[in-house]
Design an enzyme around this catalytic site. Structure first.
Site, PDB file in Angstrom:
ATOM      1  N   GLY A 134      91.081  40.727  84.939  1.00 57.42           N
ATOM      2  CA  GLY A 134      89.675  40.431  85.257  1.00 57.42           C
ATOM      3  C   GLY A 134      89.394  38.962  85.553  1.00 57.42           C
ATOM      4  CB  CYS A 184      85.699  39.687  74.164  1.00 57.54           C
ATOM      5  SG  CYS A 184      87.168  40.471  73.479  1.00 57.54           S
TER       6      CYS A 184
HETATM    7  C1  LIG Z   1      91.556  39.202  76.082  1.00 59.81           C
HETATM    8  S1  LIG Z   1      93.026  39.789  76.743  1.00 59.81           S
HETATM    9  C2  LIG Z   1      93.012  39.132  78.349  1.00 59.81           C
HETATM   10  C3  LIG Z   1      92.087  39.827  79.316  1.00 59.81           C
HETATM   11  C4  LIG Z   1      92.220  39.320  80.734  1.00 59.81           C
HETATM   12  N1  LIG Z   1      92.061  37.878  80.785  1.00 59.81           N
HETATM   13  C5  LIG Z   1      91.247  39.938  81.696  1.00 59.81           C
HETATM   14  O1  LIG Z   1      90.211  39.327  81.989  1.00 59.81           O
HETATM   15  O2  LIG Z   1      91.502  41.036  82.182  1.00 59.81           O
HETATM   16  C6  LIG Z   1      94.200  38.769  75.956  1.00 59.81           C
HETATM   17  C7  LIG Z   1      95.635  38.932  76.447  1.00 59.81           C
HETATM   18  O3  LIG Z   1      96.473  38.017  75.732  1.00 59.81           O
HETATM   19  C8  LIG Z   1      97.734  38.623  75.507  1.00 59.81           C
HETATM   20  N2  LIG Z   1      98.369  37.980  74.320  1.00 59.81           N
HETATM   21  C9  LIG Z   1      98.568  38.491  73.095  1.00 59.81           C
HETATM   22  N3  LIG Z   1      99.184  37.612  72.302  1.00 59.81           N
HETATM   23  C10 LIG Z   1      99.379  36.501  73.043  1.00 59.81           C
HETATM   24  C11 LIG Z   1      99.985  35.244  72.763  1.00 59.81           C
HETATM   25  N4  LIG Z   1     100.471  34.922  71.557  1.00 59.81           N
HETATM   26  N5  LIG Z   1     100.008  34.342  73.762  1.00 59.81           N
HETATM   27  C12 LIG Z   1      99.493  34.615  74.981  1.00 59.81           C
HETATM   28  N6  LIG Z   1      98.915  35.803  75.282  1.00 59.81           N
HETATM   29  C13 LIG Z   1      98.859  36.728  74.332  1.00 59.81           C
HETATM   30  C14 LIG Z   1      97.424  40.077  75.293  1.00 59.81           C
HETATM   31  O4  LIG Z   1      98.562  40.883  75.587  1.00 59.81           O
HETATM   32  C15 LIG Z   1      96.239  40.321  76.227  1.00 59.81           C
HETATM   33  O5  LIG Z   1      96.661  40.837  77.447  1.00 59.81           O
END
Ligand SMILES: C[S@@+](CC[C@H](N)C(=O)[O-])C[C@H]1O[C@@H](n2cnc3c(N)ncnc32)[C@H](O)[C@@H]1O
Length: 299
Positions: free
Chosen positions: A121, A236
């Site tokens: 997104g 979020c």
């Molecule tokens: C809030 S979501 C991102 C949503 C995305 N930005 C969108 O707008 O569609 C957070 C993402 O961070 C990833 N994530 C989890 N642990 C993480 C880490 N330690 N470092 C970086 N990314 C991580 C997750 O797999 C997830 O896809």
């Protein structure tokens, strides 16, 4: 307080946010009712110039809404249209578009990295404003990276580089960018307002664990930015521990960074920090909500 007695986690969250009386009740009611979701669509690289979505759109009093984002009218299902399947627009929650107003304060980047990109997104919103030029969409989770890749292809952005590095690996790589998006993994308290079950999201252990991870991600992120470049930090979730306190931690420890005013987001300015930071709550009427802060590195 509302008819249902508030739990410990709910009371702690309201206290941390400085919400009392009706304001606290409104947040708790929204989290319990789970109906604060509000759809939006962002136009993709496949949309021709002057394209408008083939459904009725709501007129919102929302000056922060970018011109490439449309809000379907009540009852419209944008994902049911052939143009969605054709990738002319991408569907997401309105509160996930809100923070892209930060990009209005950022010059077009020569290079950009979305550090936590899946399902895509924020990358779509960034590309709609600046083009996908020299953009990298990074996702550590292999399964989610596959979905990210699929979404980018469907929306006409196969040229975007997809990567799967941990933030510390990016920091060590020495590669730097003009713009970083850090949509950090978080406790996701706003999911409750969309009717999505999220057990434990109000617990201290969940909030503190996420805050620790977010600080680690941001300590790596600041090493990946060119002089004069920016980071858009978003979550979020509502809890200040995962938001204002993460930014305060970075500003205190890392010299040469400051938080930047985003005039379009002035109505959402957080009173919980001396620096500019912004929180959307369900009571604002633009979806489930979240937090954002724009950071700039000195030249
Ligand atoms: C809030 S979501 C991102 C949503 C995305 N930005 C969108 O707008 O569609 C957070 C993402 O961070 C990833 N994530 C989890 N642990 C993480 C880490 N330690 N470092 C970086 N990314 C991580 C997750 O797999 C997830 O896809």
């Amino acid at each position: 307080m509302s008819a249902e007695p508030a739990g410990k986690g709910e009371l702690r969250l309201c206290a941390r946010l400085g919400l009392e009386g009706q304001a606290a009740e409104a947040l708790l009611a929204a989290m319990r009712a789970g109906v604060s979701s509000r759809g939006a669509v962002v136009l993709t690289a496949k949309a021709p110039p002057d394209y408008v979505p083939p459904f009725d759109c709501a007129e919102l009093n929302a000056p922060w809404l970018p011109p490439h984002v449309f809000v379907p009218a009540e009852g419209v299902k944008p994902t049911a249209h052939a143009d969605y399947a054709a990738g002319l627009y991408y569907s997401l929650d309105l509160s996930s578009c809100w923070e892209s107003a930060c990009l209005a304060e950022v010059p077009p980047p020569a290079s950009s990295l979305d550090m936590c990109a899946a399902p895509g997104g924020k990358t779509m919103l960034m590309a709609a404003r600046f083009g996908a030029g020299n953009h990298t969409a990074n996702e550590v989770h292999p399964g989610r990276r596959g979905i990210l890749r699929q979404n980018l292809e469907q929306c006409g952005m196969p040229q975007v580089r997809v990567a799967g590095n941990r933030p510390d690996q990016w920091a060590r790589s020495g590669e730097t960018f003009d713009l970083l998006l850090v949509d950090a993994p978080c406790s996701g308290q706003s999911l409750l307002c969309k009717g999505i079950r999220n057990p434990g999201c109000l617990s201290s252990s969940m909030v503190n664990g996420n805050a620790k991870r977010q600080k680690g991600i941001m300590l790596a992120a600041v090493q990946c930015v060119n002089p004069g470049g920016h980071i858009v930090y978003t979550t979020c979730t509502y809890d200040p521990e995962e938001n204002e306190k993460v930014i305060a931690y970075i500003l205190k420890r890392i010299p040469g960074w400051s938080a930047v005013e985003v005039p379009l987001l002035a109505p959402f300015r957080s009173q919980l920090a001396a620096f500019p930071a912004y929180r959307l709550l369900p009571a604002h009427g633009f979806g489930a909500g979240g937090f954002c802060c724009l950071l700039k590195k000195d030249k």
